[in-house]
Design a protein around this motif. Structure first.
Motif, PDB file in Angstrom:
ATOM      1  N   ASP A   1       0.808  -1.210   0.000  1.00 33.66           N
ATOM      2  CA  ASP A   1       0.000   0.000   0.000  1.00 33.66           C
ATOM      3  C   ASP A   1       0.850   1.273   0.000  1.00 33.66           C
ATOM      4  O   ASP A   1       0.650   2.163  -0.798  1.00 33.66           O
TER       5      ASP A   1
ATOM      6  N   ASN B   1     -10.070  -7.841  10.923  1.00 33.95           N
ATOM      7  CA  ASN B   1      -8.975  -8.792  11.072  1.00 33.95           C
ATOM      8  C   ASN B   1      -8.046  -8.415  12.215  1.00 33.95           C
ATOM      9  O   ASN B   1      -7.436  -9.271  12.823  1.00 33.95           O
TER      10      ASN B   1
ATOM     11  N   SER C   1      -7.421  -4.947   8.105  1.00 33.68           N
ATOM     12  CA  SER C   1      -8.743  -4.336   8.213  1.00 33.68           C
ATOM     13  C   SER C   1      -9.143  -4.375   9.693  1.00 33.68           C
ATOM     14  O   SER C   1      -8.675  -5.229  10.445  1.00 33.68           O
TER      15      SER C   1
ATOM     16  N   THR D   1      -0.029  -5.440   3.555  1.00 31.31           N
ATOM     17  CA  THR D   1      -1.169  -4.529   3.524  1.00 31.31           C
ATOM     18  C   THR D   1      -1.605  -4.231   4.953  1.00 31.31           C
ATOM     19  O   THR D   1      -1.312  -4.989   5.875  1.00 31.31           O
TER      20      THR D   1
END
Length: 60
Positions: free
Chosen positions: A2, A57, A54, A51
């Motif tokens: 990212d 997660n 979220s 990454t």
């Protein structure tokens, strides 16, 4: 990845923190940045991605 700069910064900071407790083996900030870039590149070449987790997660 990212944000490659952020990934490199996190890895370099971790490398510096690791070597901080090892007076016989020191590493400078610039060396740590170069090593971080090589680690990130190796992960990328291996097909791995870093990454942000979220929120769902991260709680697990």
């Amino acid at each position: 990845m990212d944000d490659l700069h952020q990934v490199n910064t996190i890895i370099a900071s971790t490398i510096c923190a690791f070597f901080k407790g090892h007076p016989d083996a020191q590493i400078g900030a610039e060396e740590a940045k170069l090593l971080a870039k090589q680690i990130a590149q190796a992960l990328d070449e291996a097909g791995l991605q870093i990454t942000a987790a979220s929120p769902a997660n991260a709680a697990q």
